[in-house]
Structure formats: structure tokens, C-alpha cells
Design a protein around this motif. Structure first.
Motif, PDB file in Angstrom:
ATOM      1  N   GLU A  25       0.708  -1.209   0.088  1.00 24.17           N
ATOM      2  CA  GLU A  25       0.094  -0.066  -0.027  1.00 24.17           C
ATOM      3  C   GLU A  25       0.861   1.163   0.053  1.00 24.17           C
ATOM      4  N   LEU A  26       0.616   2.073  -0.874  1.00 23.78           N
ATOM      5  CA  LEU A  26       1.418   3.645  -1.065  1.00 23.78           C
ATOM      6  C   LEU A  26       0.850   4.548  -0.030  1.00 23.78           C
ATOM      7  N   GLY A  27      -0.461   4.382   0.306  1.00 27.45           N
ATOM      8  CA  GLY A  27      -0.997   5.295   1.181  1.00 27.45           C
ATOM      9  C   GLY A  27      -2.611   5.605   1.070  1.00 27.45           C
ATOM     10  N   VAL A  28      -3.057   6.477   2.000  1.00 29.94           N
ATOM     11  CA  VAL A  28      -4.525   6.712   1.627  1.00 29.94           C
ATOM     12  C   VAL A  28      -4.874   8.389   1.941  1.00 29.94           C
ATOM     13  N   SER A  29      -5.449   9.081   1.085  1.00 34.16           N
ATOM     14  CA  SER A  29      -5.476  10.427   1.123  1.00 34.16           C
ATOM     15  C   SER A  29      -6.534  10.850   2.233  1.00 34.16           C
ATOM     16  N   ASP A  30      -6.578  12.195   2.325  1.00 32.81           N
ATOM     17  CA  ASP A  30      -7.554  12.678   3.270  1.00 32.81           C
ATOM     18  C   ASP A  30      -8.957  12.731   2.512  1.00 32.81           C
ATOM     19  N   TYR A  31     -10.067  12.946   3.302  1.00 29.76           N
ATOM     20  CA  TYR A  31     -11.540  12.769   2.569  1.00 29.76           C
ATOM     21  C   TYR A  31     -11.719  14.039   1.890  1.00 29.76           C
ATOM     22  N   LEU A  32     -12.432  13.912   0.943  1.00 29.05           N
ATOM     23  CA  LEU A  32     -12.868  15.147  -0.100  1.00 29.05           C
ATOM     24  C   LEU A  32     -14.343  14.948  -0.116  1.00 29.05           C
ATOM     25  N   THR A  33     -15.128  16.145   0.398  1.00 31.22           N
ATOM     26  CA  THR A  33     -16.675  16.015   0.143  1.00 31.22           C
ATOM     27  C   THR A  33     -16.973  16.755  -1.175  1.00 31.22           C
ATOM     28  N   ILE A  34     -17.599  15.678  -1.903  1.00 30.35           N
ATOM     29  CA  ILE A  34     -18.191  16.036  -2.977  1.00 30.35           C
ATOM     30  C   ILE A  34     -19.564  16.842  -2.987  1.00 30.35           C
ATOM     31  N   THR A  35     -19.330  18.074  -3.610  1.00 33.14           N
ATOM     32  CA  THR A  35     -20.633  19.083  -3.230  1.00 33.14           C
ATOM     33  C   THR A  35     -21.475  19.181  -4.508  1.00 33.14           C
ATOM     34  N   GLN A  36     -22.750  19.377  -4.337  1.00 32.07           N
ATOM     35  CA  GLN A  36     -23.562  19.575  -5.543  1.00 32.07           C
ATOM     36  C   GLN A  36     -22.951  20.824  -6.484  1.00 32.07           C
ATOM     37  N   GLU A  37     -22.250  21.800  -5.807  1.00 28.78           N
ATOM     38  CA  GLU A  37     -21.465  22.874  -6.945  1.00 28.78           C
ATOM     39  C   GLU A  37     -20.784  22.028  -7.678  1.00 28.78           C
ATOM     40  N   GLN A  38     -19.878  21.229  -7.275  1.00 26.05           N
ATOM     41  CA  GLN A  38     -18.909  20.630  -8.074  1.00 26.05           C
ATOM     42  C   GLN A  38     -19.587  19.759  -9.077  1.00 26.05           C
ATOM     43  N   ILE A  39     -20.614  19.074  -8.548  1.00 26.67           N
ATOM     44  CA  ILE A  39     -21.484  18.302  -9.780  1.00 26.67           C
ATOM     45  C   ILE A  39     -22.066  19.271 -10.752  1.00 26.67           C
TER      46      ILE A  39
ATOM     47  N   VAL B  73     -11.376  13.267  -9.851  1.00 30.93           N
ATOM     48  CA  VAL B  73     -10.592  13.785  -8.602  1.00 30.93           C
ATOM     49  C   VAL B  73      -9.502  12.883  -8.102  1.00 30.93           C
ATOM     50  N   LEU B  74      -9.411  11.642  -8.704  1.00 30.16           N
ATOM     51  CA  LEU B  74      -8.064  11.006  -8.359  1.00 30.16           C
ATOM     52  C   LEU B  74      -6.704  11.670  -8.684  1.00 30.16           C
ATOM     53  N   PRO B  75      -6.344  12.415  -9.509  1.00 32.02           N
ATOM     54  CA  PRO B  75      -5.112  13.018  -9.472  1.00 32.02           C
ATOM     55  C   PRO B  75      -4.894  13.983  -8.203  1.00 32.02           C
ATOM     56  N   TYR B  76      -6.062  14.683  -7.852  1.00 32.21           N
ATOM     57  CA  TYR B  76      -5.745  15.606  -6.630  1.00 32.21           C
ATOM     58  C   TYR B  76      -5.445  14.868  -5.397  1.00 32.21           C
ATOM     59  N   LEU B  77      -6.410  13.755  -5.374  1.00 32.89           N
ATOM     60  CA  LEU B  77      -6.127  12.889  -3.967  1.00 32.89           C
ATOM     61  C   LEU B  77      -4.832  12.011  -4.360  1.00 32.89           C
ATOM     62  N   TRP B  78      -4.401  11.750  -5.380  1.00 38.80           N
ATOM     63  CA  TRP B  78      -3.119  11.098  -5.385  1.00 38.80           C
ATOM     64  C   TRP B  78      -1.753  11.879  -5.244  1.00 38.80           C
TER      65      TRP B  78
ATOM     66  N   THR C  69      -7.337   0.106 -11.918  1.00 42.61           N
ATOM     67  CA  THR C  69      -5.527   0.176 -12.027  1.00 42.61           C
ATOM     68  C   THR C  69      -5.141   1.073 -13.057  1.00 42.61           C
ATOM     69  N   VAL C  70      -4.624   2.184 -12.511  1.00 44.55           N
ATOM     70  CA  VAL C  70      -4.292   3.419 -13.357  1.00 44.55           C
ATOM     71  C   VAL C  70      -2.760   3.154 -13.414  1.00 44.55           C
ATOM     72  N   VAL C  71      -2.345   3.635 -14.632  1.00 41.83           N
ATOM     73  CA  VAL C  71      -1.130   3.163 -15.398  1.00 41.83           C
ATOM     74  C   VAL C  71      -0.585   4.867 -15.594  1.00 41.83           C
ATOM     75  N   PHE C  72       0.763   5.096 -14.915  1.00 47.88           N
ATOM     76  CA  PHE C  72       1.274   6.071 -15.138  1.00 47.88           C
ATOM     77  C   PHE C  72       2.745   5.847 -15.476  1.00 47.88           C
ATOM     78  N   LEU C  73       3.265   6.852 -16.426  1.00 45.46           N
ATOM     79  CA  LEU C  73       4.643   6.723 -17.086  1.00 45.46           C
ATOM     80  C   LEU C  73       5.336   7.787 -16.356  1.00 45.46           C
ATOM     81  N   TYR C  74       6.328   7.350 -15.584  1.00 43.71           N
ATOM     82  CA  TYR C  74       7.145   8.458 -15.002  1.00 43.71           C
ATOM     83  C   TYR C  74       8.560   8.636 -15.721  1.00 43.71           C
ATOM     84  N   HIS C  75       8.940   9.971 -16.275  1.00 41.12           N
ATOM     85  CA  HIS C  75       9.858  10.114 -16.954  1.00 41.12           C
ATOM     86  C   HIS C  75      11.002  10.644 -15.931  1.00 41.12           C
TER      87      HIS C  75
END
Length: 154
Positions: free
Chosen positions: A19-33, A72-77, A146-152
Motif C-alpha cells: 500500500e502506498l497510502g490513503v488520502s484525506d477525505y474530500l466532500t463532493i458538493t452539489q456545486e462541483q457536480i 478527482v483521483l489526480p488531486y487525491l493522488w 488500475t491506473v497506469v502512469f509513465l514517470y520520465h
């Protein structure tokens, strides 16, 4: 919460199968939707019509777009991992994506990640990361993939 810091390929490789880790919680608001609906032109009532959702939806609430949850995955990542000495990071793909449970307006979500594999492709690190978007107080995840990233690396 502290981020895991990776400085090179070998440090990254030490975490395969972990496991690499766990993010903080993020509330999904109606405004975001609503903003996501505007950006994607997807104004289906289950996302934006709070009154109709309250009476007609089995969830009694609007729900976030599946792709909003994915977006929202990149933000949490970024809360979980910091990779240094990288010239460029590229999203390469998403495999085995499943939307398991809707995220209701007002739900809090967090990201849990683990490193499935890491390959050295002539100096480019191909990382396969198992991700789960967890919903606070729910036994079921919003999505798994499963997300795949390429790190240069430099």
C-alpha cells in the motif's frame, strides 16, 4: 497524513505489492457536480435536479457523475505520493475500471492506493497503481481500477 516521497526508480520499486497510502477525505458538493455537468454537457437529472432526485431517485439525492469521481483521483493522488526528479508524468491508461456505488452529493471520498507493478522501459518507469475510491461510512467503494502512469525520471 504525510506523503510518501520517491526520488528514483529503485526507491519506487521497493514498494511493489505494498500500500502506498490513503488520502484525506474530500466532500463532493452539489456545486462541483453542477460545474462538472456544465463542463461535460451532461445535465442528466440524476446529477443536477435536486428536487426531482429527492422524490424520484432511489438514492433520494443527486449523484456525482462517475467521471467526476474519476477526475478527482489526480488531486487525491497528489496527497499520497510525491515523486521527485521527474521530467514528466503521463497518464497512460486505466484498466479494470468499475463504478461500484454512486457518490451522493455531500458524500466524502478518499483514495486508497497500492503499487501493483513497476517496469523500467528504457528509462521510463511504467507504474501500475491499484486505486479504490472509498466513501466515508460505506462498506462499498465508489470505484476500483488500475491506473497506469509513465514517470520520465531525469
Amino acid at each position: 497524513m504525510s506523503r510518501l516521497i520517491i526520488n528514483n526508480f529503485n526507491e519506487f520499486a521497493q514498494h511493489i505489492g505494498q500500500e502506498l497510502g490513503v488520502s484525506d477525505y474530500l466532500t463532493i458538493t452539489q456545486e462541483q457536480i453542477d460545474l462538472f455537468a456544465d463542463a461535460t454537457l451532461d445535465h442528466q437529472w440524476i446529477h443536477v435536479d435536486t428536487e426531482r432526485a429527492r422524490t424520484e431517485s432511489p438514492y433520494k439525492s443527486t449523484i456525482a457523475h462517475g467521471y467526476l469521481n474519476l477526475s478527482v483521483l489526480p488531486y487525491l493522488w497528489g496527497q499520497i505520493l510525491e515523486v521527485n526528479n521527474v521530467k514528466m508524468l503521463v497518464n497512460y491508461g486505466i484498466e479494470k475500471l468499475r463504478f461500484n456505488r454512486p457518490v451522493l452529493a455531500g458524500d466524502a471520498v478518499r483514495l486508497r492506493t497500492s503499487l501493483v507493478s513497476l517496469a523500467n522501459l528504457r528509462g521510463i518507469a511504467k507504474a501500475e497503481i491499484k486505486v479504490s475510491l472509498e466513501i466515508k461510512d460505506s462498506p462499498k467503494t465508489a470505484l476500483d481500477a488500475t491506473v497506469v502512469f509513465l514517470y520520465h525520471f531525469q
